[in-house]
Design a protein around this motif. Structure first.
Motif, short mmCIF file in Angstrom:
data_model
loop_
_atom_site.label_atom_id
_atom_site.label_comp_id
_atom_site.label_asym_id
_atom_site.label_seq_id
_atom_site.Cartn_x
_atom_site.Cartn_y
_atom_site.Cartn_z
N GLN A 1 0.87 -1.32 0.00
CA GLN A 1 -0.10 -0.08 -0.10
C GLN A 1 0.92 1.26 0.01
O GLN A 1 2.19 1.35 0.21
N VAL A 2 0.40 2.32 -0.43
CA VAL A 2 0.78 3.52 -0.48
C VAL A 2 0.12 4.55 0.32
O VAL A 2 -1.05 4.70 0.34
N GLN A 3 0.68 5.60 1.12
CA GLN A 3 0.12 6.63 1.54
C GLN A 3 0.77 7.99 1.15
O GLN A 3 1.85 8.27 0.95
N LEU A 4 -0.09 8.79 1.01
CA LEU A 4 0.23 10.15 0.68
C LEU A 4 -0.46 11.05 1.61
O LEU A 4 -1.57 11.18 2.15
N VAL A 5 0.70 11.86 1.97
CA VAL A 5 0.43 12.86 3.18
C VAL A 5 0.77 14.10 2.88
O VAL A 5 1.62 14.44 2.12
N GLU A 6 -0.39 15.01 3.01
CA GLU A 6 -0.11 16.52 2.72
C GLU A 6 -0.24 17.15 4.23
O GLU A 6 -1.12 16.82 5.06
N PRO A 7 0.48 18.13 4.37
CA PRO A 7 0.50 18.90 5.64
C PRO A 7 -0.74 19.72 5.58
O PRO A 7 -1.33 19.79 4.68
N VAL A 8 -1.13 20.27 6.81
CA VAL A 8 -2.36 21.36 6.94
C VAL A 8 -1.84 22.42 6.06
O VAL A 8 -0.75 22.97 5.75
N GLY A 9 -3.07 22.80 5.41
CA GLY A 9 -2.90 23.93 4.10
C GLY A 9 -2.71 25.16 5.03
O GLY A 9 -2.00 25.34 5.88
N GLY A 10 -3.47 26.26 4.60
CA GLY A 10 -3.30 27.62 5.32
C GLY A 10 -4.11 28.75 4.83
O GLY A 10 -4.91 28.38 3.91
N LEU A 11 -4.05 29.68 5.60
CA LEU A 11 -4.80 30.72 5.07
C LEU A 11 -3.59 31.76 4.68
O LEU A 11 -2.74 32.07 5.15
N VAL A 12 -4.09 32.47 3.47
CA VAL A 12 -3.02 33.30 2.78
C VAL A 12 -3.90 34.58 2.14
O VAL A 12 -5.04 34.41 1.78
N GLN A 13 -3.23 35.81 1.99
CA GLN A 13 -3.94 36.76 1.51
C GLN A 13 -3.82 36.78 0.05
O GLN A 13 -3.00 36.49 -0.57
N ALA A 14 -4.95 37.44 -0.56
CA ALA A 14 -4.70 37.64 -2.05
C ALA A 14 -3.48 37.98 -2.48
O ALA A 14 -3.02 39.22 -1.86
N GLY A 15 -3.08 37.41 -3.60
CA GLY A 15 -1.66 38.16 -4.26
C GLY A 15 -0.33 37.46 -3.44
O GLY A 15 0.75 37.53 -3.91
N GLY A 16 -0.72 36.72 -2.22
CA GLY A 16 0.30 35.74 -1.55
C GLY A 16 0.82 34.71 -2.32
O GLY A 16 0.13 34.24 -3.30
N SER A 17 1.53 34.02 -1.51
CA SER A 17 2.36 32.63 -2.04
C SER A 17 2.02 31.53 -0.88
O SER A 17 1.98 31.91 0.14
N LEU A 18 2.11 30.15 -1.44
CA LEU A 18 2.09 29.26 -0.61
C LEU A 18 2.50 28.03 -1.17
O LEU A 18 2.43 27.82 -2.47
N ARG A 19 3.16 26.98 -0.41
CA ARG A 19 3.77 25.90 -1.19
C ARG A 19 3.21 24.78 -0.52
O ARG A 19 3.36 24.63 0.89
N LEU A 20 2.47 23.87 -1.09
CA LEU A 20 2.14 22.57 -0.72
C LEU A 20 3.04 21.43 -0.84
O LEU A 20 3.76 21.64 -1.98
N ALA A 21 3.13 20.57 -0.21
CA ALA A 21 3.95 19.24 -0.31
C ALA A 21 3.06 18.00 -0.11
O ALA A 21 2.29 17.90 0.68
N CYS A 22 3.59 16.78 -0.85
CA CYS A 22 2.69 15.71 -0.71
C CYS A 22 3.85 14.68 -0.72
O CYS A 22 4.79 14.44 -1.60
N THR A 23 3.67 13.84 0.41
CA THR A 23 4.87 12.92 0.69
C THR A 23 4.29 11.54 0.49
O THR A 23 3.40 11.18 0.97
N ALA A 24 5.03 10.85 -0.51
CA ALA A 24 4.74 9.22 -0.49
C ALA A 24 5.33 8.41 0.32
O ALA A 24 6.47 8.46 0.44
N SER A 25 4.49 7.32 0.81
CA SER A 25 5.53 6.28 1.52
C SER A 25 4.97 4.93 1.51
O SER A 25 3.58 4.89 0.84
#
Length: 127
Positions: A1-25
């Protein structure tokens, strides 16, 4: 089996940036395709970006070209989604998905192709 884990997202203001990550194990391999989908309130889930890891080949939805960038760290089987110039319309639950077919050369956009899915993470963009 494979698990994909994403961290908690977030709240960001318009015009801002955010990076998401997804880790497979689990039972992973170095040949994989991973993608990000979003589901906005009241909307169906839709493809936004994907990458064929062994080729570094990417694909983006037209609506996000130039604002989102997908990348990977093959050593750790982690895929990132860098999001810039965020808009309130980007508010959604973001899901990562993975397929470990070794022969893929292009990024599929159909959900049914991806066997494994993360739990989803909420991203909220405030105006």
């Amino acid at each position: 089996q494979v698990q994909l884990v994403e961290p908690v997202g977030g709240l960001v203001q318009a015009g801002g940036s955010l990076r998401l990550a997804c880790t497979a194990s689990g039972r992973t391999s170095s040949s994989y395709t991973m993608a990000w989908y979003i589901q906005a309130p009241g909307m169906e889930r839709e493809f936004v970006a994907g990458i064929v890891a062994r080729l570094g080949r990417t694909k983006y939805a037209d609506s996000v070209k130039g604002r989102l960038a997908i990348s990977r760290d093959n050593a750790k089987i982690v895929v990132f989604l860098q999001m810039n110039s965020l808009k309130p319309g980007d508010t959604a639950v973001y899901y990562c998905a993975a397929d470990f077919s070794p022969w893929r050369a292009v990024v599929p956009t159909e959900e049914r192709v991806y066997d494994y899915w993360g739990q989803g993470t909420q991203v909220t963009v405030s105006s």
